[in-house]
Design a protein around this motif. Structure first.
Motif, mmCIF file in Angstrom:
data_model
loop_
_atom_site.group_PDB
_atom_site.id
_atom_site.type_symbol
_atom_site.label_atom_id
_atom_site.label_comp_id
_atom_site.label_asym_id
_atom_site.label_seq_id
_atom_site.Cartn_x
_atom_site.Cartn_y
_atom_site.Cartn_z
ATOM 1 N N GLY A 12 0.913 -1.036 0.119
ATOM 2 C CA GLY A 12 -0.015 0.057 0.041
ATOM 3 C C GLY A 12 0.886 1.330 0.049
ATOM 4 O O GLY A 12 2.134 1.131 -0.065
ATOM 5 N N PHE A 13 0.037 2.372 0.200
ATOM 6 C CA PHE A 13 0.827 3.607 -0.138
ATOM 7 C C PHE A 13 1.973 3.985 1.080
ATOM 8 O O PHE A 13 3.400 3.954 0.721
ATOM 9 C CB PHE A 13 -0.271 4.913 0.218
ATOM 10 N N ILE A 14 1.830 3.999 2.162
ATOM 11 C CA ILE A 14 2.717 4.279 3.355
ATOM 12 C C ILE A 14 3.448 3.215 3.425
ATOM 13 O O ILE A 14 4.661 3.166 3.740
ATOM 14 C CB ILE A 14 1.976 4.637 4.628
ATOM 15 N N GLY A 15 3.047 1.944 3.482
ATOM 16 C CA GLY A 15 3.753 0.824 3.735
ATOM 17 C C GLY A 15 5.039 0.578 2.621
ATOM 18 O O GLY A 15 6.012 0.030 3.062
ATOM 19 N N ALA A 16 4.602 0.806 1.460
ATOM 20 C CA ALA A 16 5.337 0.655 0.261
ATOM 21 C C ALA A 16 6.518 1.606 0.490
ATOM 22 O O ALA A 16 7.636 1.376 0.410
ATOM 23 C CB ALA A 16 4.908 0.513 -1.146
ATOM 24 N N ASN A 17 6.289 2.813 0.520
ATOM 25 C CA ASN A 17 7.105 3.913 0.946
ATOM 26 C C ASN A 17 8.195 3.601 1.920
ATOM 27 O O ASN A 17 9.300 4.140 2.018
ATOM 28 C CB ASN A 17 6.432 5.464 1.130
ATOM 29 N N PHE A 18 7.596 3.200 3.187
ATOM 30 C CA PHE A 18 8.580 2.549 4.071
ATOM 31 C C PHE A 18 9.385 1.786 3.703
ATOM 32 O O PHE A 18 10.633 1.624 4.392
ATOM 33 C CB PHE A 18 7.541 2.337 5.451
ATOM 34 N N ILE A 19 8.839 0.678 2.986
ATOM 35 C CA ILE A 19 9.875 -0.351 2.691
ATOM 36 C C ILE A 19 11.380 0.121 1.846
ATOM 37 O O ILE A 19 12.179 0.122 1.947
ATOM 38 C CB ILE A 19 9.379 -1.427 1.860
ATOM 39 N N PHE A 20 10.637 1.076 0.830
ATOM 40 C CA PHE A 20 11.695 1.702 -0.041
ATOM 41 C C PHE A 20 12.689 2.649 0.910
ATOM 42 O O PHE A 20 13.925 2.481 0.781
ATOM 43 C CB PHE A 20 11.002 2.813 -0.868
ATOM 44 N N ASP A 21 12.230 3.306 2.075
ATOM 45 C CA ASP A 21 13.094 4.151 2.649
ATOM 46 C C ASP A 21 13.872 3.339 3.364
ATOM 47 O O ASP A 21 15.070 3.477 3.839
ATOM 48 C CB ASP A 21 12.037 5.060 3.870
ATOM 49 N N TRP A 22 13.333 2.192 4.302
ATOM 50 C CA TRP A 22 14.176 1.286 4.776
ATOM 51 C C TRP A 22 15.338 0.759 4.241
ATOM 52 O O TRP A 22 16.578 0.618 4.800
ATOM 53 C CB TRP A 22 13.074 0.199 5.409
ATOM 54 N N LEU A 23 14.946 -0.020 2.853
ATOM 55 C CA LEU A 23 15.957 -0.515 2.154
ATOM 56 C C LEU A 23 16.982 0.504 1.718
ATOM 57 O O LEU A 23 18.062 0.095 1.196
ATOM 58 C CB LEU A 23 15.346 -1.543 1.052
ATOM 59 N N SER A 24 16.749 1.711 1.590
ATOM 60 C CA SER A 24 17.778 2.684 1.118
ATOM 61 C C SER A 24 18.823 3.210 2.086
ATOM 62 O O SER A 24 19.841 3.681 1.676
ATOM 63 C CB SER A 24 16.822 3.939 0.792
ATOM 64 N N ILE A 25 18.430 2.611 3.299
ATOM 65 C CA ILE A 25 19.429 3.122 4.375
ATOM 66 C C ILE A 25 20.094 1.916 5.189
ATOM 67 O O ILE A 25 21.071 2.178 6.008
ATOM 68 C CB ILE A 25 18.951 4.258 5.373
ATOM 69 N N ASN A 26 19.699 0.796 4.975
ATOM 70 C CA ASN A 26 20.312 -0.239 5.522
ATOM 71 C C ASN A 26 19.997 -1.608 4.951
ATOM 72 O O ASN A 26 19.041 -1.647 4.129
ATOM 73 C CB ASN A 26 19.840 -0.499 7.150
ATOM 74 N N ASN A 27 20.641 -2.673 5.160
ATOM 75 C CA ASN A 27 20.610 -4.012 4.535
ATOM 76 C C ASN A 27 19.824 -5.012 5.261
ATOM 77 O O ASN A 27 19.785 -6.190 5.005
ATOM 78 C CB ASN A 27 22.061 -4.544 4.436
ATOM 79 N N GLU A 28 18.929 -4.690 6.278
ATOM 80 C CA GLU A 28 18.395 -5.337 7.266
ATOM 81 C C GLU A 28 17.125 -5.977 6.445
ATOM 82 O O GLU A 28 16.253 -5.024 5.719
ATOM 83 C CB GLU A 28 17.730 -4.944 8.551
ATOM 84 N N ALA A 29 16.681 -7.093 6.271
ATOM 85 C CA ALA A 29 15.576 -7.662 5.198
ATOM 86 C C ALA A 29 14.410 -7.165 5.704
ATOM 87 O O ALA A 29 14.201 -7.292 6.831
ATOM 88 C CB ALA A 29 15.944 -9.207 5.124
ATOM 89 N N VAL A 30 13.076 -7.326 4.772
ATOM 90 C CA VAL A 30 11.816 -7.290 5.206
ATOM 91 C C VAL A 30 11.038 -8.359 4.441
ATOM 92 O O VAL A 30 11.136 -8.482 3.443
ATOM 93 C CB VAL A 30 11.572 -5.571 4.660
ATOM 94 N N ILE A 31 10.387 -8.874 5.510
ATOM 95 C CA ILE A 31 9.230 -9.526 5.220
ATOM 96 C C ILE A 31 7.970 -8.779 4.712
ATOM 97 O O ILE A 31 7.367 -8.112 5.945
ATOM 98 C CB ILE A 31 8.979 -10.777 6.056
ATOM 99 N N ASN A 32 7.262 -8.812 3.873
ATOM 100 C CA ASN A 32 6.161 -7.913 3.408
ATOM 101 C C ASN A 32 4.926 -8.757 3.256
ATOM 102 O O ASN A 32 4.836 -9.363 2.263
ATOM 103 C CB ASN A 32 6.628 -7.220 2.351
#
Length: 352
Positions: free
Chosen positions: A9-29
């Motif tokens: 979704g809108f905020i969730g996807a933006n958060f994942i983009f932001d998260w992956l742009s600054i660290n290498n910790e994996a995300v389960i979506n």
């Protein structure tokens, strides 16, 4: 790794983009992929080994429990929600099922997982619940902005369902000790905003030579928060927020709906002028007001600033210009996510 619900979704996807742009910790979506959750939104991270997408409903407790046991995330950020007030008026059932029953099932799955963790893992684990300022109700024109101690007074089926989810999260902390955090944000805007909300509706209708619908007299006031600022606030709360606490997240940008629409028209007049040389403001159309429409929301985010040293970086003027430019440059995305049943919605809601 962390686990994000509603990450298509809108905020969730933006958060994942932001998260992956600054660290290498994996995300389960995890996302159910309703009309407002779209895999096209995640194209930018296709093939990124740090992102793992799973189509799932937060109401499916057994599946959630198995996923938690398999992936063992250190934190969960819950964005999953039905969020459109107008849709909640037409059909509140899905809002109760997702926002209330779904949150309950998610909490129970997380509680079972957390209870079985080793002591150190239990201590560091966090459940961060993303909510809205609409749970506080409507402010008088001269009323002080909402603080975290404001009484809940939701006025729509949507805001009532989010208020219920907030109460459940709070109760699971106080009763079971689940280490929770809650954020209540003001109106978000920015890239990948689904085209049923005010700002993307106005941008896309304007360039399609369609009316720009504004409820009532357009004097309803909202506090606007650029989505990337919201993402930075969420990261900060997850990093340093005090367990059990609520943090309001706002942009300190109170604007009337009419002001917002007029600003968008001015930017479009500059970036993509009409063929006839006239202003997009001529397309503004006032429509019947929303039933029970809250007049004003405003967030006091001083607790977040004072305790966690967070503040927004975008003004409304800078953020809205970036947003308009993004939609003009990404019309393939809007075409892709507004197919099928969504095309029936504007006519159903606003009329021809």
């Amino acid at each position: 790794m962390i686990l994000v619900t509603g990450g298509a979704g809108f905020i969730g996807a933006n958060f994942i983009f932001d998260w992956l742009s600054i660290n290498n910790e994996a995300v389960i979506n995890i996302d159910k992929l309703t009309y407002a959750g779209n895999l096209q939104t995640l194209n930018a991270i296709e093939g990124d080994g740090r992102h793992h997408f799973i189509r799932a409903d937060i109401g499916n407790r057994a599946l959630l429990s198995s996923l938690l046991a398999k992936h063992r995330p250190r934190a969960i950020i819950n964005f999953a929600a039905e969020s459109h007030v107008d849709r909640s008026i037409y059909g509140p059932d899905e809002f109760i099922q997702t926002n209330v029953v779904g949150t309950f099932n998610l909490l129970e799955a997380v509680r079972g997982h957390w209870s079985g963790l080793a002591k150190d893992e239990k201590t560091s684990f966090r459940f961060l619940h993303i909510s809205t300022d609409e749970v506080y109700g409507s402010l008088a024109p001269d009323g002080a902005p909402f603080t975290e101690t404001n009484r809940y007074e939701p006025n729509s089926p949507y805001s009532a369902s989010k208020a219920a989810s907030d109460h459940l999260v709070r109760a699971w902390h106080h009763t079971y000790g689940l280490p929770i955090l809650t954020t209540n944000c003001s109106n978000n805007y920015g890239p990948y905003h689904f085209p049923e909300k005010l700002i993307p509706v106005v941008i896309l209708n304007a360039i399609a030579s369609k009316p720009l619908p504004i409820y009532g007299d357009g004097q309803q006031i909202r506090d606007w928060l650029y989505v990337k600022d919201h993402c930075s606030a969420i990261r900060r709360v997850l990093e340093a927020g005090k367990v059990g606490e609520t943090y309001n997240v706002g942009g300190s940008n109170e604007k009337t709906n009419l002001d917002v629409v007029s600003t968008i028209c001015t930017i479009l007049d500059e970036l993509q002028p009409r063929n006839d040389g006239r202003s997009y403001t001529e397309q503004i159309t006032f429509v019947a007001d929303r039933p029970g429409h809250d007049h004003r929301y405003a967030i006091d985010a001083r607790k977040l600033e004072r305790e966690l040293d967070w503040r927004p970086t975008e003004t409304f003027d800078t953020g809205i210009r970036k947003t308009v430019a993004w939609y003009l440059a990404n019309q393939e995305w809007t075409d892709a996510v507004t197919t099928g049943s969504y095309r029936q919605w504007p006519g159903t809601h606003y009329g021809d």
